[in-house]
Design an enzyme around this catalytic site. Structure first.
Site, PDB file in Angstrom:
ATOM      1  CE  LYS A 116      -4.182  -2.028   1.868  1.00  0.00           C
ATOM      2  NZ  LYS A 116      -5.297  -1.819   2.797  1.00  0.00           N
ATOM      3  CD  GLU A 199      -4.443   5.883   4.411  1.00  0.00           C
ATOM      4  OE1 GLU A 199      -5.598   5.596   4.759  1.00  0.00           O
ATOM      5  OE2 GLU A 199      -3.929   5.483   3.365  1.00  0.00           O
ATOM      6  CD  GLU A 287      -7.158  -1.986  -0.741  1.00  0.00           C
ATOM      7  OE1 GLU A 287      -6.116  -2.663  -0.824  1.00  0.00           O
ATOM      8  OE2 GLU A 287      -8.124  -2.344  -0.067  1.00  0.00           O
ATOM      9  NE  ARG A 291      -8.887  -8.631  -4.573  1.00  0.00           N
ATOM     10  CZ  ARG A 291     -10.003  -8.112  -4.074  1.00  0.00           C
ATOM     11  NH1 ARG A 291     -11.146  -8.251  -4.718  1.00  0.00           N
ATOM     12  NH2 ARG A 291      -9.989  -7.421  -2.949  1.00  0.00           N
TER      13      ARG A 291
END
Ligand code: ADP
Length: 447
Positions: A116, A199, A287, A291
């Protein structure tokens, strides 16, 4: 197009991928653990290969067994679904080493996005806004310094994080040290990597994500957003599109940011950019999921694009036929029916489904592997089914979702059905004015 593809997964997503393969005239090879020997994905596939005993580490996560299943059956490609090996760079490399096409992004892009910290760095370079916080790995004292600078509350996050694990909200300086220890230990246990970063916690915020598809010819298609703010313990429960929080201009800004990032990092295949949307309309990247996602059907119903079919076509080298912004119409809502016990803080409660009756009728889609007599195994996730509805506008879609849930019968295990009905009928959901804190606030009032 390929003639035979390995479906490297189980449950509803294996069923979903097998259906897409069959519609393309491609043979599907399933894999299964002993626990799944009678499962629907095994029966639907053209062939099935036994991987090993029930624990995922000895079956669905075992790379050599998965590769052997593909090569011994003559597969040309591997679709990983979501979870298990879907974002594992070592698996992508093993596929390449065995001349198997991996249906997903290139290994270097996956590795960069899986961390990340490096993902956020790449986004900043592409001028995509990121949540303020530390720019690299952090220890307790650096976390404290960062927290003093950006202000509490903060979130401690694991660089290898996923599924809400290794994440802690810290409201006050005196909570920091304990929270850091717990989050790092959880990250070490879950991912074998205790690296943490800080964060700013954006509260209240909404979770809004953009679906993308990129081919190998430089084309990018963005397919609008999914609003996923109805969450419990950072896990999504209800998703919808469009988001009531986005103006056309805000939506275009987010889609443009996602497209810019795709081009900057050389993204390929399907992916999802997750953003937090602040109360003032500002948005921040959190993020990139490299997929297919659980909630992809919401986008399929609004755009008419079959994302799994497109994934396979792109992996086979075809060019996207539509690029830019996908046309969309109407409103879609997905409800995740999980086998969880509302009496015990919604902990997973696996067991045998005695009777299962999915909802039917106009505008209803159900993605599931479950039928009467199925076992929800303690070895895997607790999802029973996804009920997805579409209607011409949001109000009609909510009514249809309620109708579909009331028709649904799941006997034998407790599920999230009642909770979902409660949310759909609640004032915050009906007004569209909700955030990632809403569900927990609602439960606190009820409890
Ligand atoms: P994971 O990969 O573990 O799912 P994410 O980074 O996707 O973690 O975050 C999951 C959820 O946690 C988000 O949908 C949001 O509800 C919450 N979250 C993440 N980052 C922040 C943040 N900086 N501020 C507030 N909430 C956040």
């Amino acid at each position: 197009m390929f003639t035979r593809v390995l479906v490297a997964n189980r449950g509803e997503i294996a069923v979903r991928v097998i259906r897409a393969l069959h519609e393309l005239g491609v043979e599907a090879v399933a894999v299964y653990s002993t626990a799944d020997k009678d499962a629907r994905h095994v029966r639907l596939a053209d062939q099935a290969v036994h991987l090993g005993p029930p624990p995922a580490a000895e079956s669905y996560l075992r790379i050599p067994s998965m590769i052997a299943a593909a090569t011994t059956t003559g597969c040309q490609a591997v679709h990983p679904g979501y979870g298990f090996l879907a974002e594992n760079p070592a698996f992508v490399e093993a596929c390449a080493d065995n001349d198997l096409v991996f249906v997903g992004p290139p290994v270097d892009v996956m590795a960069a996005m899986g961390d990340k910290i490096s993902a956020k760095r790449a986004m900043r370079a592409a001028e995509v806004p990121t949540v303020p916080g530390t720019e690299g790995a952090t220890n307790v004292s650096a976390a404290r310094a960062a927290a003093e600078e950006i202000g509490f509350p903060i979130l401690l996050k694991a660089t290898a994080g996923g599924g809400g694990k290794g994440m802690r909200l810290v409201r006050r300086p005196d909570e920091l040290e304990d929270a850091f220890g717990m989050a790092a230990a959880e990250a070490e246990a879950a991912f074998g990597n205790a690296t943490m970063y800080v964060e700013k916690a954006l509260v209240p915020a909404r979770h809004v994500e953009i679906q993308v598809l990129c081919d190998h010819h430089g084309n990018v298609l963005t397919l609008g957003e999914r609003e996923c703010s109805i969450q419990r313990r950072h896990q999504k429960l209800i998703e919808e599109s469009p988001s009531a929080a986005l103006s056309p201009e805000a939506r275009e800004a987010m889609e443009a940011a996602a497209e810019r990032a795709c081009r900057a990092v050389g993204y390929r295949n399907a992916g999802t950019f997750e953003f937090l949307l602040g109360a003032d309309g500002s948005f921040y990247f959190i993020e990139l999921n490299a997929r297919l996602q659980v909630e992809h059907p919401v986008t399929e119903l609004c755009t008419g694009v079959d994302l799994v079919r497109e994934q396979l076509l792109v992996a086979a080298g075809e060019e996207l036929t539509v690029t830019g912004r996908a046309p969309r119409r109407g409103h879609a809502i997905e409800i995740r029916l999980n086998a969880e016990d509302p009496e015990h803080d919604f902990r997973p409660s696996p067991g045998r489904i005695g009777h299962f009756e999915p909802p039917l009728g106009p505008g209803v889609r159900v993605d599931t592997f479950v039928e009467s007599g199925s076992i929800i195994s303690p070895f895997y996730d607790s999802m029973v089914a996804k009920v997805i509805v579409w209607d011409s506008d949001r109000a009609a879609a909510i009514t249809r979702a309620e109708r579909a849930l009331r028709e649904t019968v799941v006997e034998g295990v407790p599920t999230t059905r009642e909770l979902a009905l409660e949310v759909l009928g609640s004032e915050p959901f009906r007004s569209g004015e909700y955030s990632t804190s809403t569900l927990e606030a609602m439960r606190a009032v009820v409890a």
